[in-house]
Design an enzyme around this catalytic site. Structure first.
Site, PDB file in Angstrom:
ATOM      1  N   TYR A 126      -6.701   2.251   6.030  1.00 46.20           N
ATOM      2  CA  TYR A 126      -5.922   1.065   5.659  1.00 46.20           C
ATOM      3  C   TYR A 126      -6.009  -0.109   6.628  1.00 46.20           C
ATOM      4  O   TYR A 126      -5.366  -1.125   6.397  1.00 46.20           O
ATOM      5  CB  TYR A 126      -4.452   1.436   5.465  1.00 46.20           C
ATOM      6  CG  TYR A 126      -3.845   2.168   6.650  1.00 46.20           C
ATOM      7  CD1 TYR A 126      -3.606   1.508   7.846  1.00 46.20           C
ATOM      8  CD2 TYR A 126      -3.535   3.521   6.570  1.00 46.20           C
ATOM      9  CE1 TYR A 126      -3.073   2.180   8.926  1.00 46.20           C
ATOM     10  CE2 TYR A 126      -2.986   4.202   7.641  1.00 46.20           C
ATOM     11  CZ  TYR A 126      -2.766   3.526   8.827  1.00 46.20           C
ATOM     12  OH  TYR A 126      -2.247   4.191   9.896  1.00 46.20           O
TER      13      TYR A 126
ATOM     14  N   CYS B 158      17.880  40.234 -22.124  1.00 47.64           N
ATOM     15  CA  CYS B 158      18.978  40.978 -22.722  1.00 47.64           C
ATOM     16  C   CYS B 158      18.715  40.960 -24.225  1.00 47.64           C
ATOM     17  O   CYS B 158      18.660  39.898 -24.831  1.00 47.64           O
ATOM     18  CB  CYS B 158      20.303  40.283 -22.407  1.00 47.64           C
ATOM     19  SG  CYS B 158      21.637  40.864 -23.463  1.00 47.64           S
TER      20      CYS B 158
ATOM     21  N   LYS C 279      10.929   2.967   2.904  1.00 44.15           N
ATOM     22  CA  LYS C 279      10.868   4.430   2.852  1.00 44.15           C
ATOM     23  C   LYS C 279      11.862   5.058   1.884  1.00 44.15           C
ATOM     24  O   LYS C 279      12.974   4.592   1.731  1.00 44.15           O
ATOM     25  CB  LYS C 279      11.076   5.013   4.251  1.00 44.15           C
ATOM     26  CG  LYS C 279       9.822   4.857   5.098  1.00 44.15           C
ATOM     27  CD  LYS C 279       9.816   5.625   6.375  1.00 44.15           C
ATOM     28  CE  LYS C 279       9.915   7.090   6.290  1.00 44.15           C
ATOM     29  NZ  LYS C 279       9.517   7.791   7.504  1.00 44.15           N
TER      30      LYS C 279
ATOM     31  N   LYS D  97       2.510   4.430   1.287  1.00 45.25           N
ATOM     32  CA  LYS D  97       2.616   4.934   2.653  1.00 45.25           C
ATOM     33  C   LYS D  97       2.317   6.428   2.612  1.00 45.25           C
ATOM     34  O   LYS D  97       3.122   7.232   2.151  1.00 45.25           O
ATOM     35  CB  LYS D  97       4.013   4.683   3.225  1.00 45.25           C
ATOM     36  CG  LYS D  97       4.095   5.110   4.673  1.00 45.25           C
ATOM     37  CD  LYS D  97       5.376   4.647   5.317  1.00 45.25           C
ATOM     38  CE  LYS D  97       5.423   5.028   6.783  1.00 45.25           C
ATOM     39  NZ  LYS D  97       5.300   6.450   7.039  1.00 45.25           N
TER      40      LYS D  97
ATOM     41  N   GLU E 292       0.867  -1.183   0.000  1.00 40.19           N
ATOM     42  CA  GLU E 292       0.000   0.000   0.000  1.00 40.19           C
ATOM     43  C   GLU E 292       0.903   1.233   0.000  1.00 40.19           C
ATOM     44  O   GLU E 292       1.949   1.228   0.644  1.00 40.19           O
ATOM     45  CB  GLU E 292      -0.854   0.031   1.291  1.00 40.19           C
ATOM     46  CG  GLU E 292      -1.760  -1.162   1.440  1.00 40.19           C
ATOM     47  CD  GLU E 292      -2.279  -1.333   2.878  1.00 40.19           C
ATOM     48  OE1 GLU E 292      -2.134  -0.391   3.694  1.00 40.19           O
ATOM     49  OE2 GLU E 292      -2.820  -2.408   3.165  1.00 40.19           O
TER      50      GLU E 292
END
Ligand code: IVH
Length: 675
Positions: free
Chosen positions: A234, A433, A322, A121, A119
């Site tokens: 969840y 410029c 992670k 996170k 799933e």
């Protein structure tokens, strides 16, 4: 005044309206598939409010009108969770993942089949929702895992949280139930919040996670309601009489009862498949309108979960894979100016180096003077830096109002390279410029040529800068005359790497015509315009022979741009450049690459303006075209929609408004690409 007793019709009407309104909230916020327009919803809502005002006795606690409306509280009381809210042990690599699976296998019987659920996170704020006999009675933050803060009144304002479980035939609601999920701040709503904070001169919210936690802990539920929070649910905590066998089953059970479960949850039976998902979503996470900081992996069978148990409230049956966060705080040391290949002055920030998303960031883009001053970014400020995908990091804004002594940012009056006075055309955001021979143009054109335009492998900005400094390559044709020996003579280059780079340069002669055209750095001829010009006029000779009138017929080209193109080709030096490239064998005629692709977006035409957060405009255009859409450089009556990023062009917005073309946000673009 109302008569004294409530009629039966009124009772039924109130109940009917409540049912209908909750149903439409569910369709809109949980299923993302509304059945009625917002105005119709508002009409029903207003009718119920009016009825409840006349008949207060009809006002029930689970009436949709009662989602907002609880008075502000003094502070939050602490409530114990029925079962503790644990946390997840993390892994950060495939080896870590495999080690965990190895450990799980060791604890279970060795040959037992093992299934997983992955799933996203969600990077938000964990909550526990308590339902008694199917009614939402209490909701709390995680707190210390044993006791959290009672934020029921605030949670009730989140329309994706059902106040009552949806009825399922043959399955009465449990007497007592704890539902677990993550409240989050949609990125689009988060950006809107920061816009508002910016306008009010307040401190910015550093990231959606902090903003979600802060919004949940507002003492006034009205404030929480205004923030646009949502939830992904969840799991289950305490439950009575709910018999389930797998985590997958838990998600289905929750979905059936009206909860919002993430559509990207998946079931797998090998750790390799799990690892693939983790790698895939690290790339794809920028597509989502919410932040995810990893993938949660759970052993699917609840019986196996039970046997594995937990250690210090961290389940052995789950891991969080992670990734590094995408935003960080650092200090802005100095604002520099880079003169681009078409003369635009691009301000950029030199930062105190900081890790963002696993990469050390030292510089970031600052769009233009207006944007810098609107955000009030000054040298010396502590700033928030954001990275998305491979796009150059951006400075979102200052963390705190700037230190008192620094000056607001001003663009220089003269070009920092050639000292020509800077111009800023009416209605445009960029300073430029105007000197076509400004030194920056040649170098920046080369950098863009080897990168975005021709995509020459192994030849990047660093090398181009060196070749420029050494005087070896100071024009596009000179790049093709570079010899392996010259390259090998540079420090750090061996014969093999030099030969490889030269071969890559040679191969780039095969690139399609529109890339060559784009690479010439003709003012205002970006990727999309180059494609349209190539398609319409067929070749460089067609383009050079075309007058302003004919160029004007090309999609998205207005009089100013047409004039600038004609002017560019009338310059002797530019014509010589084209002839040299022709002699070198570069493609100057349109071919297959210029033909439109068939796909789900065929027949639609889009335009893009401003800076997008998640990808460059060229990348966005390429993604739309790969799905069959046309991307035009300008807006006309034929444009399906205009996507506007940060600092959009005023003329494109005005054209869209005049032509009645919808102006959409980046989030809509992402949704379109996903769909
Ligand atoms: S399962 C025992 N699933 O991650 C804890 N958590 O440290 C089981 N989170 O803040 C948690 N998405 O709220 C689980 N799909 C997901 C999640 C998730 C986000 C958060 C959770 C907590 C942290 C876990």
């Amino acid at each position: 005044m109302a008569s004294s007793s409530v009629s039966r019709e009124e009772v039924e009407r109130a109940a009917g309206l409540r049912r209908e309104l909750e149903h439409h909230l569910y369709r809109y916020h949980v299923l993302d598939d509304p059945e009625i327009p917002d105005a119709e919803y508002d009409r029903l809502y207003d009718e119920l409010v009016a009825l409840e005002e006349v008949r207060p006795e009809l006002r029930t606690a689970d009436s949709p009108t009662q989602r907002v409306g609880a008075p502000p509280s003094e502070r939050f009381s602490k409530v114990p969770h029925l079962t503790p809210m644990g946390s997840l042990e993390k892994v950060t690599s495939q080896e870590g993942l495999e080690k965990w699976v190895h450990d799980v296998r060791k604890r279970l019987a060795s040959e037992e089949p093992l299934g997983y659920v992955t799933e996203p996170k969600i990077d938000g704020s964990a909550v526990s929702l308590v339902y008694e006999e199917g009614r939402f009675v209490r909701g709390a933050t995680r707190g210390d895992g044993q006791r959290g803060e009672d934020v029921t009144a605030n949670l009730r304002t989140i329309p994706a949280i059902p106040l009552a479980l949806r009825a399922v035939e043959g399955s009465p609601p449990p007497a007592l139930l704890e539902v677990r999920g993550e409240v989050y701040f949609p990125i689009s709503a988060f950006n809107r919040l920061n816009e508002r904070l910016l306008a009010a001169g307040s401190k910015l919210a550093p990231n959606p996670r902090n903003a979600a936690a802060g919004s949940l802990r507002q003492l006034d539920p009205g404030v929480t309601a205004s923030r646009g929070l949502s939830i992904w649910v969840y799991g289950l905590g305490y439950r009575e009489g709910v018999e389930l066998e797998t985590q997958w089953g838990v998600l289905e059970w929750l979905r059936e009862r009206g909860f919002r479960t993430n559509p990207f949850a998946e079931r797998h039976d090998s750790v390799e498949a799990v690892a693939r998902v983790c790698a895939e979503w690290e790339r794809r996470r920028i597509e989502l309108d919410y932040e995810i900081d990893g993938i949660v992996i759970k052993v699917d069978l609840l019986a196996q979960q039970g046997r594995l148990g937990a250690l210090h409230e961290r389940p052995r049956w789950a891991r969080a894979y992670k990734w590094a966060p995408m935003t960080a705080q650092t200090r802005l040391l100095k604002i520099h100016i880079r003169v681009g290949r078409t003369g635009n002055l691009n301000p950029w920030a030199q930062l105190e180096p900081v890790e963002v998303g696993g990469v050390t960031v030292k510089t970031a883009t600052l769009h233009n003077e207006d944007d810098i001053n609107r955000k009030d970014i000054r040298e010396g400020d502590a700033v928030i830096v954001q990275r998305a995908g491979d796009v150059i990091p951006q400075v979102v804004g200052p963390v705190l109002p700037h230190a008192p002594k620094t000056e607001p940012f001003r663009m220089p009056e003269r070009c920092p390279l050639c000292a020509t006075p800077i111009v800023k055309p009416e209605g445009e955001v960029m300073h430029r410029c105007p000197n076509p021979r400004c030194e920056s143009r040649g170098l920046e054109t080369l950098i863009n040529w080897v990168g975005a335009a021709m995509d020459i492998e192994g030849v990047g900005e660093q090398l181009v800068r060196r070749l420029w400094r050494e005087g070896l390559v100071t024009s596009l044709p000179a790049l093709y005359r570079l010899t392996p020996e010259q390259l090998a003579a540079l420090e750090g280059y061996g014969e093999i790497s030099a030969a490889k780079a030269i071969e890559a340069i040679r191969r780039s002669q095969e690139r399609p015509f529109f890339r060559v055209l784009y690479g010439l750095s003709i003012p205002d001829v970006g990727w999309v315009t180059a494609q349209n010009l190539a398609r319409h006029l067929g070749s460089i000779d067609g383009l050079m022979a075309a007058g302003q009138e004919e160029i004007l017929e090309v999609e998205g080209i207005g009089p100013e741009r047409a004039e600038a193109i004609v002017e560019w080709f009338s310059d002797e030096e530019n014509r010589r450049l084209v002839e040299e490239l022709r002699a070198l064998g570069l493609r100057l005629e349109a071919g297959e690459a210029e033909q439109p692709v068939e796909g789900p977006l065929s027949g639609r035409a889009y335009a893009i303006t401003g800076t997008l957060e998640r990808f460059s405009r060229d990348e966005a255009a390429a993604a739309l075209e790969a799905r069959g859409a046309k991307v035009a450089a300008g807006v006309s009556g034929k444009t399906t929609a205009l996507f506007a990023g940060e600092s959009p062009g005023a003329s494109k917005l005005a054209q869209a408004e005049r032509a009645g073309v919808p102006i959409l946000a980046e989030a809509d673009l992402l949704e379109l690409l996903r769909g």
